[in-house]
Design a protein around this motif. Structure first.
Motif, PDB file in Angstrom:
ATOM      1  N   ILE A 101      47.911  49.385  45.541  1.00  0.00           N
ATOM      2  CA  ILE A 101      48.877  50.408  45.120  1.00  0.00           C
ATOM      3  C   ILE A 101      48.793  50.634  43.613  1.00  0.00           C
ATOM      4  O   ILE A 101      48.775  51.779  43.139  1.00  0.00           O
ATOM      5  N   LEU A 102      48.727  49.555  42.841  1.00  0.00           N
ATOM      6  CA  LEU A 102      48.636  49.675  41.382  1.00  0.00           C
ATOM      7  C   LEU A 102      47.337  50.365  40.972  1.00  0.00           C
ATOM      8  O   LEU A 102      47.315  51.172  40.033  1.00  0.00           O
ATOM      9  N   THR A 103      46.258  50.043  41.679  1.00  0.00           N
ATOM     10  CA  THR A 103      44.971  50.698  41.416  1.00  0.00           C
ATOM     11  C   THR A 103      45.037  52.182  41.768  1.00  0.00           C
ATOM     12  O   THR A 103      44.502  53.022  41.036  1.00  0.00           O
ATOM     13  N   PHE A 105      47.655  54.092  41.654  1.00  0.00           N
ATOM     14  CA  PHE A 105      48.410  54.755  40.587  1.00  0.00           C
ATOM     15  C   PHE A 105      47.498  55.103  39.410  1.00  0.00           C
ATOM     16  O   PHE A 105      47.501  56.236  38.915  1.00  0.00           O
ATOM     17  N   VAL A 106      46.719  54.119  38.965  1.00  0.00           N
ATOM     18  CA  VAL A 106      45.876  54.300  37.781  1.00  0.00           C
ATOM     19  C   VAL A 106      44.775  55.323  38.029  1.00  0.00           C
ATOM     20  O   VAL A 106      44.577  56.260  37.232  1.00  0.00           O
ATOM     21  N   THR A 108      44.558  57.665  40.319  1.00  0.00           N
ATOM     22  CA  THR A 108      45.092  59.002  40.551  1.00  0.00           C
ATOM     23  C   THR A 108      45.501  59.651  39.227  1.00  0.00           C
ATOM     24  O   THR A 108      45.234  60.840  38.993  1.00  0.00           O
ATOM     25  N   ALA A 109      46.121  58.865  38.351  1.00  0.00           N
ATOM     26  CA  ALA A 109      46.485  59.379  37.024  1.00  0.00           C
ATOM     27  C   ALA A 109      45.229  59.746  36.234  1.00  0.00           C
ATOM     28  O   ALA A 109      45.199  60.761  35.525  1.00  0.00           O
ATOM     29  N   TYR A 132      51.284  58.633  35.670  1.00  0.00           N
ATOM     30  CA  TYR A 132      51.584  57.240  35.977  1.00  0.00           C
ATOM     31  C   TYR A 132      53.093  56.995  35.934  1.00  0.00           C
ATOM     32  O   TYR A 132      53.637  56.271  36.775  1.00  0.00           O
ATOM     33  N   PHE A 135      54.812  58.052  39.140  1.00  0.00           N
ATOM     34  CA  PHE A 135      54.698  57.045  40.201  1.00  0.00           C
ATOM     35  C   PHE A 135      55.743  55.942  40.022  1.00  0.00           C
ATOM     36  O   PHE A 135      56.359  55.482  40.993  1.00  0.00           O
ATOM     37  N   CYS A 136      55.945  55.505  38.783  1.00  0.00           N
ATOM     38  CA  CYS A 136      56.931  54.455  38.513  1.00  0.00           C
ATOM     39  C   CYS A 136      58.349  54.943  38.815  1.00  0.00           C
ATOM     40  O   CYS A 136      59.180  54.186  39.339  1.00  0.00           O
ATOM     41  N   LEU A 139      58.959  54.777  42.473  1.00  0.00           N
ATOM     42  CA  LEU A 139      59.290  53.417  42.879  1.00  0.00           C
ATOM     43  C   LEU A 139      60.757  53.113  42.629  1.00  0.00           C
ATOM     44  O   LEU A 139      61.452  52.533  43.476  1.00  0.00           O
ATOM     45  N   VAL A 159      54.056  45.904  37.977  1.00  0.00           N
ATOM     46  CA  VAL A 159      53.619  47.051  37.170  1.00  0.00           C
ATOM     47  C   VAL A 159      53.457  46.672  35.697  1.00  0.00           C
ATOM     48  O   VAL A 159      52.420  46.967  35.089  1.00  0.00           O
TER      49      VAL A 159
END
Length: 325
Positions: A101-103, A105-106, A108-109, A132, A135-136, A139, A159
Protein backbone atom coordinates in the motif's frame (compact mmCIF):
# COMPACT_ATOMS: atom_id res chain seq x y z
CA UNK A 1 17.53 -10.80 13.14
CA UNK A 2 15.76 -8.58 15.66
CA UNK A 3 12.43 -10.13 14.67
CA UNK A 4 13.87 -13.62 15.13
CA UNK A 5 15.23 -12.84 18.59
CA UNK A 6 11.94 -11.20 19.53
CA UNK A 7 9.95 -14.27 18.50
CA UNK A 8 12.14 -16.51 20.68
CA UNK A 9 10.95 -14.35 23.58
CA UNK A 10 7.30 -14.24 22.48
CA UNK A 11 6.81 -17.90 21.62
CA UNK A 12 8.43 -18.98 24.87
CA UNK A 13 6.44 -16.51 27.01
CA UNK A 14 9.56 -14.57 27.97
CA UNK A 15 8.54 -11.02 27.07
CA UNK A 16 10.35 -8.62 29.38
CA UNK A 17 10.28 -4.89 29.97
CA UNK A 18 13.72 -4.15 28.53
CA UNK A 19 15.18 -6.40 25.82
CA UNK A 20 11.84 -7.18 24.17
CA UNK A 21 10.71 -3.54 24.44
CA UNK A 22 13.92 -2.51 22.67
CA UNK A 23 13.32 -5.03 19.88
CA UNK A 24 9.60 -4.29 19.54
CA UNK A 25 10.22 -0.54 19.31
CA UNK A 26 12.56 -0.71 16.32
CA UNK A 27 12.09 -3.95 14.38
CA UNK A 28 9.23 -3.05 12.00
CA UNK A 29 9.70 0.76 11.92
CA UNK A 30 13.33 0.21 10.89
CA UNK A 31 12.18 -2.24 8.21
CA UNK A 32 9.82 0.42 6.83
CA UNK A 33 12.49 3.13 6.95
CA UNK A 34 14.90 0.93 4.98
CA UNK A 35 12.14 0.06 2.48
CA UNK A 36 11.32 3.74 1.99
CA UNK A 37 15.01 4.59 1.61
CA UNK A 38 15.48 1.99 -1.13
CA UNK A 39 12.33 3.22 -2.89
CA UNK A 40 13.64 6.79 -2.74
CA UNK A 41 16.93 5.73 -4.29
CA UNK A 42 15.24 3.70 -7.02
CA UNK A 43 14.28 4.82 -10.50
CA UNK A 44 11.23 7.07 -10.58
CA UNK A 45 8.07 6.31 -12.53
CA UNK A 46 8.23 7.98 -15.95
CA UNK A 47 4.99 6.88 -17.65
CA UNK A 48 1.95 4.64 -17.28
CA UNK A 49 3.69 1.68 -18.97
CA UNK A 50 6.50 1.74 -16.45
CA UNK A 51 3.99 2.21 -13.64
CA UNK A 52 2.08 -0.92 -14.71
CA UNK A 53 5.28 -2.96 -14.97
CA UNK A 54 6.58 -1.88 -11.56
CA UNK A 55 3.28 -2.38 -9.75
CA UNK A 56 2.88 -5.77 -11.42
CA UNK A 57 6.23 -6.87 -10.02
CA UNK A 58 5.30 -5.51 -6.59
CA UNK A 59 2.04 -7.46 -6.64
CA UNK A 60 3.96 -10.67 -7.28
CA UNK A 61 6.68 -9.90 -4.74
CA UNK A 62 4.39 -8.65 -1.96
CA UNK A 63 0.82 -9.86 -2.45
CA UNK A 64 1.37 -13.34 -3.89
CA UNK A 65 3.13 -14.55 -0.70
CA UNK A 66 0.41 -12.91 1.42
CA UNK A 67 -2.36 -14.94 -0.20
CA UNK A 68 -0.30 -18.12 -0.60
CA UNK A 69 0.51 -18.27 3.11
CA UNK A 70 -3.04 -17.21 4.00
CA UNK A 71 -4.32 -20.20 2.02
CA UNK A 72 -1.84 -22.62 3.62
CA UNK A 73 -2.55 -21.43 7.17
CA UNK A 74 -6.35 -21.37 6.80
CA UNK A 75 -7.24 -24.37 4.65
CA UNK A 76 -10.20 -25.14 6.90
CA UNK A 77 -11.80 -21.71 6.64
CA UNK A 78 -10.61 -20.17 3.37
CA UNK A 79 -13.75 -18.09 2.56
CA UNK A 80 -13.68 -16.52 6.02
CA UNK A 81 -9.91 -15.93 5.83
CA UNK A 82 -10.12 -14.22 2.44
CA UNK A 83 -12.93 -11.96 3.65
CA UNK A 84 -11.10 -11.13 6.87
CA UNK A 85 -7.74 -10.21 5.32
CA UNK A 86 -9.19 -7.22 3.43
CA UNK A 87 -10.41 -5.65 6.67
CA UNK A 88 -7.76 -6.96 9.03
CA UNK A 89 -4.35 -7.05 7.37
CA UNK A 90 -2.65 -8.42 10.48
CA UNK A 91 -4.63 -11.63 9.95
CA UNK A 92 -1.85 -12.56 7.51
CA UNK A 93 1.59 -11.27 6.49
CA UNK A 94 0.51 -7.73 7.31
CA UNK A 95 3.90 -6.09 6.77
CA UNK A 96 3.92 -7.12 3.11
CA UNK A 97 0.38 -5.84 2.58
CA UNK A 98 1.20 -2.54 4.30
CA UNK A 99 4.41 -2.22 2.30
CA UNK A 100 2.47 -2.76 -0.92
CA UNK A 101 0.00 0.00 0.00
CA UNK A 102 2.80 2.43 0.90
CA UNK A 103 4.58 1.59 -2.36
CA UNK A 104 1.34 2.09 -4.29
CA UNK A 105 0.99 5.58 -2.75
CA UNK A 106 4.52 6.59 -3.77
CA UNK A 107 4.50 5.17 -7.29
CA UNK A 108 1.04 6.57 -8.05
CA UNK A 109 2.16 10.01 -6.85
CA UNK A 110 5.27 9.68 -9.03
CA UNK A 111 3.06 8.81 -12.00
CA UNK A 112 1.06 12.03 -11.62
CA UNK A 113 4.26 14.03 -11.08
CA UNK A 114 5.94 12.53 -14.16
CA UNK A 115 3.77 14.66 -16.48
CA UNK A 116 5.71 17.79 -15.44
CA UNK A 117 9.02 16.19 -14.55
CA UNK A 118 10.97 17.42 -17.59
CA UNK A 119 9.39 20.84 -18.17
CA UNK A 120 8.69 21.98 -14.61
CA UNK A 121 10.59 19.85 -12.04
CA UNK A 122 9.56 22.02 -9.08
CA UNK A 123 5.88 21.74 -10.02
CA UNK A 124 6.41 18.00 -10.45
CA UNK A 125 7.67 17.72 -6.86
CA UNK A 126 4.70 19.75 -5.59
CA UNK A 127 2.26 17.49 -7.46
CA UNK A 128 3.95 14.42 -6.00
CA UNK A 129 3.44 15.62 -2.43
CA UNK A 130 -0.11 16.79 -3.11
CA UNK A 131 -1.12 13.39 -4.49
CA UNK A 132 0.64 11.59 -1.66
CA UNK A 133 -1.04 13.90 0.82
CA UNK A 134 -4.45 13.04 -0.66
CA UNK A 135 -3.81 9.36 0.01
CA UNK A 136 -2.92 10.16 3.63
CA UNK A 137 -6.09 12.23 4.01
CA UNK A 138 -8.13 9.32 2.68
CA UNK A 139 -6.58 7.10 5.36
CA UNK A 140 -7.51 9.64 8.05
CA UNK A 141 -11.07 9.90 6.76
CA UNK A 142 -11.38 6.11 6.82
CA UNK A 143 -10.21 6.04 10.43
CA UNK A 144 -12.61 8.81 11.48
CA UNK A 145 -15.52 7.04 9.78
CA UNK A 146 -14.58 3.70 11.31
CA UNK A 147 -13.99 2.15 7.88
CA UNK A 148 -11.56 -0.77 8.30
CA UNK A 149 -11.03 -1.65 4.61
CA UNK A 150 -7.30 -2.38 4.17
CA UNK A 151 -6.67 -1.53 7.85
CA UNK A 152 -6.01 2.23 7.58
CA UNK A 153 -5.26 2.38 11.32
CA UNK A 154 -2.32 0.03 10.70
CA UNK A 155 -1.09 1.64 7.48
CA UNK A 156 -1.08 5.18 8.90
CA UNK A 157 1.29 4.14 11.70
CA UNK A 158 4.01 3.25 9.20
CA UNK A 159 3.54 6.18 6.80
CA UNK A 160 5.95 8.45 8.75
CA UNK A 161 8.66 5.77 8.94
CA UNK A 162 8.43 4.84 5.26
CA UNK A 163 8.49 8.47 4.17
CA UNK A 164 11.40 9.33 6.45
CA UNK A 165 13.43 6.75 4.57
CA UNK A 166 12.04 7.87 1.21
CA UNK A 167 12.96 11.52 1.80
CA UNK A 168 16.56 10.65 2.69
CA UNK A 169 16.84 8.19 -0.20
CA UNK A 170 15.34 10.60 -2.73
CA UNK A 171 16.73 13.96 -1.64
CA UNK A 172 19.74 12.99 0.46
CA UNK A 173 22.39 12.93 -2.24
CA UNK A 174 21.31 16.34 -3.50
CA UNK A 175 20.68 18.27 -0.30
CA UNK A 176 22.33 16.52 2.65
CA UNK A 177 26.00 16.78 3.52
CA UNK A 178 26.60 15.48 7.06
CA UNK A 179 30.05 15.95 8.56
CA UNK A 180 31.96 16.27 5.27
CA UNK A 181 32.87 18.93 2.75
CA UNK A 182 31.96 16.67 -0.13
CA UNK A 183 28.47 17.53 -1.47
CA UNK A 184 26.10 14.63 -1.57
CA UNK A 185 28.06 12.30 0.69
CA UNK A 186 25.87 10.98 3.51
CA UNK A 187 28.58 10.59 6.12
CA UNK A 188 27.70 12.01 9.51
CA UNK A 189 29.99 9.96 11.70
CA UNK A 190 32.80 12.54 11.76
CA UNK A 191 30.60 15.47 12.73
CA UNK A 192 30.96 16.40 16.41
CA UNK A 193 27.55 18.02 16.41
CA UNK A 194 25.95 14.86 15.04
CA UNK A 195 27.87 12.67 17.49
CA UNK A 196 26.63 14.73 20.43
CA UNK A 197 23.11 14.60 19.03
CA UNK A 198 23.28 10.81 18.61
CA UNK A 199 24.54 10.43 22.18
CA UNK A 200 21.54 12.43 23.43
CA UNK A 201 19.13 10.44 21.24
CA UNK A 202 20.59 7.17 22.55
CA UNK A 203 20.09 8.25 26.16
CA UNK A 204 16.49 9.36 25.53
CA UNK A 205 15.69 6.12 23.68
CA UNK A 206 17.11 3.93 26.45
CA UNK A 207 15.24 5.96 29.06
CA UNK A 208 11.98 5.33 27.17
CA UNK A 209 12.78 1.61 26.98
CA UNK A 210 13.41 1.46 30.73
CA UNK A 211 10.61 3.71 31.95
CA UNK A 212 7.78 3.09 29.48
CA UNK A 213 5.83 0.06 28.36
CA UNK A 214 6.51 0.26 24.63
CA UNK A 215 4.22 -2.68 23.93
CA UNK A 216 1.15 -0.78 25.09
CA UNK A 217 -1.02 0.87 22.43
CA UNK A 218 -4.13 1.41 24.55
CA UNK A 219 -4.18 5.20 24.20
CA UNK A 220 -3.10 7.71 21.57
CA UNK A 221 -0.39 8.89 23.96
CA UNK A 222 0.99 5.34 24.18
CA UNK A 223 1.13 5.19 20.37
CA UNK A 224 2.88 8.59 20.22
CA UNK A 225 5.51 7.54 22.77
CA UNK A 226 6.07 4.26 20.93
CA UNK A 227 6.52 6.05 17.60
CA UNK A 228 8.97 8.54 19.13
CA UNK A 229 10.96 5.65 20.62
CA UNK A 230 10.87 3.86 17.26
CA UNK A 231 12.29 6.87 15.42
CA UNK A 232 15.03 7.43 18.00
CA UNK A 233 15.97 3.74 18.16
CA UNK A 234 16.09 3.44 14.37
CA UNK A 235 18.36 6.48 14.14
CA UNK A 236 20.72 4.95 16.69
CA UNK A 237 20.92 1.64 14.78
CA UNK A 238 21.42 3.37 11.42
CA UNK A 239 24.16 5.57 12.86
CA UNK A 240 25.81 2.51 14.42
CA UNK A 241 25.82 0.87 10.99
CA UNK A 242 27.72 3.86 9.57
CA UNK A 243 30.47 3.17 12.10
CA UNK A 244 30.54 -0.54 11.33
CA UNK A 245 33.56 -1.23 9.14
CA UNK A 246 33.12 -3.31 6.00
CA UNK A 247 34.16 -6.91 6.42
CA UNK A 248 33.02 -10.53 6.48
CA UNK A 249 30.47 -10.14 9.28
CA UNK A 250 28.88 -7.10 7.70
CA UNK A 251 28.79 -8.90 4.34
CA UNK A 252 26.97 -11.82 5.96
CA UNK A 253 24.28 -9.50 7.29
CA UNK A 254 24.03 -7.83 3.89
CA UNK A 255 23.56 -11.21 2.23
CA UNK A 256 20.93 -12.20 4.79
CA UNK A 257 19.05 -9.05 3.80
CA UNK A 258 18.26 -10.68 0.47
CA UNK A 259 16.34 -13.39 2.32
CA UNK A 260 14.32 -11.14 4.62
CA UNK A 261 10.92 -12.49 3.58
CA UNK A 262 12.03 -16.11 3.54
CA UNK A 263 13.44 -15.87 7.06
CA UNK A 264 10.46 -13.93 8.37
CA UNK A 265 7.75 -16.35 7.24
CA UNK A 266 9.62 -19.54 8.20
CA UNK A 267 11.54 -18.88 11.42
CA UNK A 268 8.77 -18.46 13.98
CA UNK A 269 7.57 -22.03 13.43
CA UNK A 270 10.78 -23.14 15.16
CA UNK A 271 11.00 -20.45 17.85
CA UNK A 272 9.98 -22.81 20.68
CA UNK A 273 11.34 -26.07 19.28
CA UNK A 274 13.60 -26.58 22.32
CA UNK A 275 10.91 -25.81 24.89
CA UNK A 276 9.68 -29.40 25.21
CA UNK A 277 7.70 -28.87 28.44
CA UNK A 278 6.39 -25.37 27.61
CA UNK A 279 8.46 -24.04 30.48
CA UNK A 280 8.67 -20.30 31.16
CA UNK A 281 12.26 -19.16 31.58
CA UNK A 282 13.62 -15.97 33.11
CA UNK A 283 15.95 -14.34 30.61
CA UNK A 284 17.95 -12.67 33.40
CA UNK A 285 19.25 -15.97 34.71
CA UNK A 286 22.03 -18.14 33.32
CA UNK A 287 19.55 -20.85 32.35
CA UNK A 288 17.25 -18.36 30.63
CA UNK A 289 20.07 -16.73 28.69
CA UNK A 290 21.47 -20.09 27.55
CA UNK A 291 17.98 -21.24 26.54
CA UNK A 292 17.46 -18.13 24.38
CA UNK A 293 20.89 -18.52 22.77
CA UNK A 294 20.41 -22.23 21.99
CA UNK A 295 16.83 -21.65 20.80
CA UNK A 296 18.02 -18.91 18.46
CA UNK A 297 20.77 -21.13 17.02
CA UNK A 298 18.41 -24.09 16.56
CA UNK A 299 15.76 -21.86 15.00
CA UNK A 300 18.30 -20.42 12.55
CA UNK A 301 19.52 -23.89 11.53
CA UNK A 302 15.98 -25.21 10.96
CA UNK A 303 14.96 -22.04 9.11
CA UNK A 304 17.90 -22.09 6.71
CA UNK A 305 17.38 -25.79 5.97
CA UNK A 306 13.74 -25.14 5.07
CA UNK A 307 14.61 -22.15 2.90
CA UNK A 308 17.31 -24.14 1.10
CA UNK A 309 14.87 -26.99 0.40
CA UNK A 310 12.05 -24.70 -0.78
CA UNK A 311 14.32 -22.79 -3.15
CA UNK A 312 15.19 -26.00 -4.93
CA UNK A 313 11.64 -25.88 -6.35
CA UNK A 314 11.19 -22.70 -8.44
CA UNK A 315 7.39 -22.83 -8.30
CA UNK A 316 7.45 -22.88 -4.48
CA UNK A 317 9.98 -20.05 -4.45
CA UNK A 318 7.55 -17.98 -6.51
CA UNK A 319 4.40 -18.85 -4.58
CA UNK A 320 5.83 -18.69 -1.07
CA UNK A 321 8.38 -15.91 -1.42
CA UNK A 322 7.35 -13.97 -4.53
CA UNK A 323 10.73 -14.60 -6.16
CA UNK A 324 10.34 -14.63 -9.93
CA UNK A 325 12.33 -17.04 -12.08
Amino acid sequence: VLVMIGHVFVHNHMEDAYVYDFIKAVQMPLFMIISGYLCGQGKKIEDFKMYGAVMGKRMISYLLPVFTWLTIMHLGNLPEAYCTIFFQLDYGLWFLAVLFILTFFVYTAQLFASVWKEKKPILSEIIFWIVYGVFCVILMIQILLGNTFLSPYLVIIYVPFYMMGYVVGNYGKKFLCWGTREPGKLDCKNSKVVQIGIAAITVIFLCLVVTRNLNSMETKFDILIQMIASVLGSIVIIYGTLWWKDGKIKNIFAKLGGYTLEIYVIHYHFANMLNFNNKQYNFYTLGGFVFVLLSFIAMCAATFCCIWAIKKVKALDLLLFGKMI
